[in-house]
Structures are given as C-alpha cells and as structure tokens.
Design a protein around this motif. Structure first.
Motif, PDB file in Angstrom:
ATOM      1  N   LYS A   1       0.834  -1.206   0.000  1.00 27.01           N
ATOM      2  CA  LYS A   1       0.000   0.000   0.000  1.00 27.01           C
ATOM      3  C   LYS A   1       0.868   1.256   0.000  1.00 27.01           C
ATOM      4  O   LYS A   1       0.621   2.199  -0.759  1.00 27.01           O
TER       5      LYS A   1
ATOM      6  N   THR B   1       0.969   3.935  -3.088  1.00 23.06           N
ATOM      7  CA  THR B   1       0.578   5.318  -2.794  1.00 23.06           C
ATOM      8  C   THR B   1       1.675   6.277  -3.222  1.00 23.06           C
ATOM      9  O   THR B   1       1.415   7.294  -3.879  1.00 23.06           O
TER      10      THR B   1
ATOM     11  N   VAL C   1      -4.590   8.015  -4.698  1.00 22.21           N
ATOM     12  CA  VAL C   1      -5.429   8.704  -3.714  1.00 22.21           C
ATOM     13  C   VAL C   1      -6.179   7.708  -2.831  1.00 22.21           C
ATOM     14  O   VAL C   1      -6.690   8.077  -1.781  1.00 22.21           O
ATOM     15  N   HIS C   2      -6.237   6.453  -3.262  1.00 18.22           N
ATOM     16  CA  HIS C   2      -6.872   5.389  -2.465  1.00 18.22           C
ATOM     17  C   HIS C   2      -6.254   4.066  -2.887  1.00 18.22           C
ATOM     18  O   HIS C   2      -6.137   3.782  -4.079  1.00 18.22           O
ATOM     19  N   VAL C   3      -5.861   3.267  -1.889  1.00 20.13           N
ATOM     20  CA  VAL C   3      -5.303   1.944  -2.163  1.00 20.13           C
ATOM     21  C   VAL C   3      -5.842   0.966  -1.134  1.00 20.13           C
ATOM     22  O   VAL C   3      -5.829   1.240   0.064  1.00 20.13           O
ATOM     23  N   GLU C   4      -6.331  -0.165  -1.613  1.00 18.87           N
ATOM     24  CA  GLU C   4      -6.722  -1.280  -0.756  1.00 18.87           C
ATOM     25  C   GLU C   4      -5.907  -2.482  -1.206  1.00 18.87           C
ATOM     26  O   GLU C   4      -5.890  -2.805  -2.393  1.00 18.87           O
TER      27      GLU C   4
ATOM     28  N   VAL D   1      -6.487   3.513  -6.890  1.00 18.72           N
ATOM     29  CA  VAL D   1      -7.136   4.678  -7.490  1.00 18.72           C
ATOM     30  C   VAL D   1      -6.068   5.751  -7.640  1.00 18.72           C
ATOM     31  O   VAL D   1      -5.516   6.239  -6.656  1.00 18.72           O
ATOM     32  N   SER D   2      -5.780   6.102  -8.892  1.00 20.87           N
ATOM     33  CA  SER D   2      -4.711   7.071  -9.148  1.00 20.87           C
ATOM     34  C   SER D   2      -5.037   7.926 -10.362  1.00 20.87           C
ATOM     35  O   SER D   2      -5.485   7.413 -11.384  1.00 20.87           O
TER      36      SER D   2
ATOM     37  N   PRO E   1      -9.692   8.483 -10.178  1.00 20.55           N
ATOM     38  CA  PRO E   1     -10.570   8.972  -9.112  1.00 20.55           C
ATOM     39  C   PRO E   1     -12.028   9.115  -9.560  1.00 20.55           C
ATOM     40  O   PRO E   1     -12.940   8.766  -8.810  1.00 20.55           O
TER      41      PRO E   1
ATOM     42  N   TRP F   1     -13.670   5.664  -9.694  1.00 24.59           N
ATOM     43  CA  TRP F   1     -13.874   5.162  -8.336  1.00 24.59           C
ATOM     44  C   TRP F   1     -15.091   5.821  -7.696  1.00 24.59           C
ATOM     45  O   TRP F   1     -15.926   5.156  -7.100  1.00 24.59           O
ATOM     46  N   GLU F   2     -15.216   7.137  -7.829  1.00 25.70           N
ATOM     47  CA  GLU F   2     -16.371   7.861  -7.278  1.00 25.70           C
ATOM     48  C   GLU F   2     -17.662   7.387  -7.927  1.00 25.70           C
ATOM     49  O   GLU F   2     -18.671   7.200  -7.255  1.00 25.70           O
TER      50      GLU F   2
ATOM     51  N   LYS G   1     -18.474   3.926  -6.505  1.00 23.99           N
ATOM     52  CA  LYS G   1     -18.918   4.014  -5.106  1.00 23.99           C
ATOM     53  C   LYS G   1     -20.365   4.471  -5.034  1.00 23.99           C
ATOM     54  O   LYS G   1     -21.143   3.963  -4.230  1.00 23.99           O
TER      55      LYS G   1
END
Length: 106
Positions: free
Chosen positions: A13, A17, A23-26, A43-44, A80, A83-84, A87
């Motif tokens: 992670k 990043t 901006v988001h990593v799982e 998410v980049s 991003p 991803w939004e 979601k």
C-alpha cells in the motif's frame, strides 16, 4: 547474502501510494498471511487516459521488485472519477464490516 524484505499489505500500500500518487489503495493478502498472493484496488490520477492493459503495466512497473517475490497479484485500477462513480452505484454496506455481516451472534 542480503535478506529479502517481507512483502505485506502495508508495504505494498505504501509503495503504490508513493510511486503512483494513488489517492486510495486497498491491498488484501489472499494467501492467509504468507505474503504470496495479493488482491488490490488502486485509485490514481496517473491512470487517466490509459486503457486497462496500460494501467496494469504501470502498476507492474511500479512494483517491479516486489512482484518478483509474489506468487499471485491481482489489481483493479481506476481513476478517481471512475472510483467515485462506482462508489455511488454500489449497494449500501450498512451492517457489513470488511465484507462480513455484523450484529449477529450466529
């Protein structure tokens, strides 16, 4: 001989990043803790304008050294905006914790 660094969810992670300006990593260890199989959501903004193959090549290049020590690697790569959008379309997760139903005693 130098000792090989252990690959973990946390180390992957952090690398993603930093290297991809994510901006988001799982990252999920799918191997039961032995560090040989991982699944990820990345998410980049770096993925903007790239097709799926190019995104995966970008991730693999960013994790070149780490991937040498991993048996299996799966990555979902999104911008991003994607991803939004996903979601917003996802079903509600009330009563779920880490994908598991909460609040039951069974």
């Amino acid at each position: 001989m130098a000792e090989e660094a252990t690959i973990t969810e946390t180390s992957l992670k952090a690398a993603l990043t930093e290297r991809l300006k994510a901006v988001h990593v799982e990252v999920t260890d799918m191997s039961g803790g032995c560090g040989q199989s991982f699944s990820s959501l990345i998410v980049s903004p770096e993925f903007q304008g790239q097709n799926s193959l190019k995104r995966h090549r970008t991730v693999n290049a960013a994790l070149k050294e780490e991937i040498k020590s991993i048996h299996a690697w799966s990555a979902k790569c999104q911008t991003p905006a994607e991803w939004e959008r996903d979601k917003a379309a996802a079903p509600p997760t009330a009563g779920l914790e880490n994908g598991h139903v909460t609040g039951t005693t069974a």
